[in-house]
Design a protein around this motif. Structure first.
Motif, mmCIF file in Angstrom:
data_model
loop_
_atom_site.group_PDB
_atom_site.id
_atom_site.type_symbol
_atom_site.label_atom_id
_atom_site.label_comp_id
_atom_site.label_asym_id
_atom_site.label_seq_id
_atom_site.Cartn_x
_atom_site.Cartn_y
_atom_site.Cartn_z
ATOM 1 N N SER A 4 0.822 -1.217 0.000
ATOM 2 C CA SER A 4 0.000 0.000 0.000
ATOM 3 C C SER A 4 0.851 1.260 0.000
ATOM 4 C CB SER A 4 -0.948 0.007 1.204
ATOM 5 O OG SER A 4 -0.213 0.027 2.428
ATOM 6 N N TRP A 5 2.114 1.156 0.396
ATOM 7 C CA TRP A 5 3.009 2.319 0.405
ATOM 8 C C TRP A 5 3.162 2.924 -0.987
ATOM 9 C CZ3 TRP A 5 7.288 2.175 -2.685
ATOM 10 C CH2 TRP A 5 7.755 0.925 -3.093
ATOM 11 N N THR A 6 2.972 2.111 -2.022
ATOM 12 C CA THR A 6 3.131 2.629 -3.385
ATOM 13 C C THR A 6 2.056 3.658 -3.737
ATOM 14 O OG1 THR A 6 1.836 0.813 -4.338
ATOM 15 C CG2 THR A 6 4.209 0.487 -4.165
ATOM 16 N N THR A 7 0.952 3.670 -2.978
ATOM 17 C CA THR A 7 -0.114 4.641 -3.206
ATOM 18 C C THR A 7 -0.074 5.757 -2.171
ATOM 19 O OG1 THR A 7 -1.720 3.428 -1.837
ATOM 20 C CG2 THR A 7 -1.563 2.817 -4.160
ATOM 21 N N GLY A 8 0.948 5.749 -1.322
ATOM 22 C CA GLY A 8 1.069 6.784 -0.299
ATOM 23 C C GLY A 8 0.281 6.497 0.959
ATOM 24 N N ARG A 9 -0.192 5.266 1.099
ATOM 25 C CA ARG A 9 -0.964 4.885 2.283
ATOM 26 C C ARG A 9 -0.277 3.728 2.993
ATOM 27 N NH1 ARG A 9 -5.349 7.665 4.129
ATOM 28 N NH2 ARG A 9 -6.860 5.961 4.105
ATOM 29 N N LEU A 10 -0.431 3.696 4.299
ATOM 30 C CA LEU A 10 0.068 2.580 5.099
ATOM 31 C C LEU A 10 -1.136 1.947 5.789
ATOM 32 C CD1 LEU A 10 3.265 4.148 6.738
ATOM 33 C CD2 LEU A 10 3.104 2.759 4.663
ATOM 34 N N ILE A 11 -1.311 0.649 5.574
ATOM 35 C CA ILE A 11 -2.457 -0.062 6.136
ATOM 36 C C ILE A 11 -1.978 -0.999 7.242
ATOM 37 C CG2 ILE A 11 -4.348 -1.658 5.638
ATOM 38 C CD1 ILE A 11 -4.300 -0.656 2.746
ATOM 39 N N ASP A 43 -3.293 -3.828 10.160
ATOM 40 C CA ASP A 43 -4.378 -4.746 10.520
ATOM 41 C C ASP A 43 -3.966 -5.501 11.775
ATOM 42 O OD1 ASP A 43 -6.556 -6.398 10.623
ATOM 43 O OD2 ASP A 43 -5.999 -7.612 8.890
ATOM 44 N N HIS A 44 -4.430 -5.006 12.918
ATOM 45 C CA HIS A 44 -4.046 -5.569 14.211
ATOM 46 C C HIS A 44 -2.512 -5.628 14.356
ATOM 47 C CE1 HIS A 44 -8.253 -6.930 13.840
ATOM 48 N NE2 HIS A 44 -8.265 -6.845 15.167
ATOM 49 N N THR A 45 -1.884 -4.582 13.874
ATOM 50 C CA THR A 45 -0.420 -4.474 13.959
ATOM 51 C C THR A 45 -0.031 -3.926 15.327
ATOM 52 O OG1 THR A 45 -0.340 -3.966 11.598
ATOM 53 C CG2 THR A 45 1.624 -3.439 12.894
ATOM 54 N N PRO A 46 0.949 -4.525 16.016
ATOM 55 C CA PRO A 46 1.392 -3.971 17.297
ATOM 56 C C PRO A 46 1.792 -2.503 17.140
ATOM 57 C CG PRO A 46 2.320 -6.150 16.975
ATOM 58 C CD PRO A 46 1.651 -5.764 15.673
ATOM 59 N N LEU A 47 1.370 -1.668 18.082
ATOM 60 C CA LEU A 47 1.602 -0.228 17.976
ATOM 61 C C LEU A 47 3.077 0.097 17.771
ATOM 62 C CD1 LEU A 47 0.653 2.678 18.102
ATOM 63 C CD2 LEU A 47 0.706 2.550 20.605
ATOM 64 N N GLY A 48 3.959 -0.643 18.438
ATOM 65 C CA GLY A 48 5.399 -0.390 18.274
ATOM 66 C C GLY A 48 5.836 -0.553 16.836
ATOM 67 N N GLU A 49 5.316 -1.600 16.155
ATOM 68 C CA GLU A 49 5.671 -1.833 14.755
ATOM 69 C C GLU A 49 5.055 -0.758 13.851
ATOM 70 O OE1 GLU A 49 4.806 -5.752 13.373
ATOM 71 O OE2 GLU A 49 5.659 -6.730 15.162
ATOM 72 N N ALA A 50 3.807 -0.366 14.141
ATOM 73 C CA ALA A 50 3.143 0.659 13.334
ATOM 74 C C ALA A 50 3.895 1.987 13.431
ATOM 75 C CB ALA A 50 1.701 0.831 13.798
ATOM 76 N N ILE A 51 4.356 2.315 14.630
ATOM 77 C CA ILE A 51 5.111 3.554 14.814
ATOM 78 C C ILE A 51 6.425 3.496 14.042
ATOM 79 C CG2 ILE A 51 6.448 4.873 16.518
ATOM 80 C CD1 ILE A 51 4.176 4.354 18.505
ATOM 81 N N ALA A 52 7.121 2.371 14.114
ATOM 82 C CA ALA A 52 8.392 2.233 13.388
ATOM 83 C C ALA A 52 8.182 2.406 11.893
ATOM 84 C CB ALA A 52 9.009 0.866 13.691
ATOM 85 N N GLU A 53 7.063 1.888 11.379
ATOM 86 C CA GLU A 53 6.770 2.015 9.947
ATOM 87 C C GLU A 53 6.458 3.467 9.583
ATOM 88 O OE1 GLU A 53 6.522 0.304 6.122
ATOM 89 O OE2 GLU A 53 7.356 -0.374 8.039
#
Length: 323
Positions: A242-249, A251-261
């Motif tokens: 999804s990054w290719t469209t400028g969006r990050l999706i 789905d029940h991703t640990p907050l620590g991992e989502a923040i790192a991304e």
């Protein structure tokens, strides 16, 4: 007339090679190049430039060549006397030859493309393939008559490979090689390896210490070679790319991992002031680099507070009793 046509095609091929290896290539240039290359003689002229580039690597860094550039570019003193016209013409031609030759050598170096933090960029390759670079990414491209080799120096990239059975398309990243003929896949370089996701086609992934030499992926599969026991596993390609469209999706991703991304796409960083929040599952779609939007959504959905401190946003547990 034949020699004249040949010289013209060679000049045009060199000009196209140089233009396509610039940091930014316009869509108009890509279409114009494709139209020019449809003529078989033009395609052969371009192929000769590619072969010359492949065999001339390293010349531009030669100190003698650098000295030639400086000497050719240095103006000559005439001590008030005018040089004979023939002498000046010969000197000018010689200087031009040196400069053009060295510039040619520079152009024939394996081109490197990159992006800054928060930037996305698509590069059209001369073989008809394309590469979309993610934030803070860099690749080096080598195209020859029997092989198309791309090194992912850092970051992440999505490859759309033009089919050419005579020239395998090989991406190397962190000791991992991904080989394809005509396919679409995503590679992310990681410390000591890479993550490879296949969207279309078929690829072979190899690594020196891999069991039985490596893995073969089918569409909708991935392998992460940095894991203790890497294996082929299913993956949601639309979410992962999804990054290719400028969006990050997420789905029940640990907050620590989502923040790192999210942090990969911005110079403003999000930090957890309360480490216990790291495993909190997060779901949603966010604009890459929109740190304010991301943290605002977190504070709306979860019992957390957000505090801004210069170039960082601190997330902490919301005090009891505070809404």
């Amino acid at each position: 007339m034949v020699d004249s046509d040949s010289d013209k095609r060679r000049q045009e091929a060199s000009a196209w090679f140089s233009r396509l290896n610039q940091r930014r290539v316009s869509t108009a240039d890509v279409h114009a190049f494709a139209a020019w290359r449809r003529t078989p003689a033009n395609a052969e002229a371009y192929a000769r430039v590619e072969r010359l580039w492949e065999s001339s690597g390293g010349l531009a860094a030669d100190p003698d060549v650098q000295q030639m550039i400086e000497t050719a570019a240095r103006p000559k003193k005439t001590r008030g006397r005018q040089r004979p016209l023939g002498y000046l013409a010969a000197a000018g031609a010689g200087a031009a030859l040196v400069v053009c030759t060295v510039v040619g050598w520079n152009a024939l170096q394996p081109p490197t493309y990159g992006t800054e933090i928060g930037e996305r960029r698509t590069i059209a390759l001369a073989d008809g393939s394309s590469v979309t670079l993610d934030t803070a990414s860099r690749i080096q491209v080598r195209l020859s008559r029997d092989r198309r080799a791309i090194e992912l120096i850092e970051g992440q990239a999505l490859f759309n490979v033009a089919a050419d059975a005579s020239r395998p398309f090989v991406v190397s990243a962190g000791g991992v090689e991904v080989r394809a003929l005509g396919t679409r896949f995503d590679v992310r370089r990681m410390n000591g390896g890479a993550r490879v996701i296949l969207a279309e086609g078929r690829v072979a992934v190899t690594k020196a210490d891999a069991p039985e030499g490596g893995w073969t992926l089918s569409p909708g599969q991935q392998v992460v070679t940095t894991r203790p026991a890497p294996r082929v596993e299913p993956v949601d390609v639309a979410t992962a790319t999804s990054w290719t469209t400028g969006r990050l999706i997420f789905d029940h991703t640990p907050l620590g991992e989502a923040i790192a991304e999210m942090n990969r796409y911005s110079s403003v960083k999000v930090e957890l002031a309360s480490p216990g929040l790291a495993q909190t599952p997060v779901s949603g779609a966010f604009n890459a680099g929109d740190m304010d939007g991301f943290t605002a959504a977190l504070s709306d959905l979860y019992p957390v507070t957000v505090t801004r401190e210069e170039r960082r946003l601190l997330i902490a547990d919301r005090p009891a009793g505070r809404l």
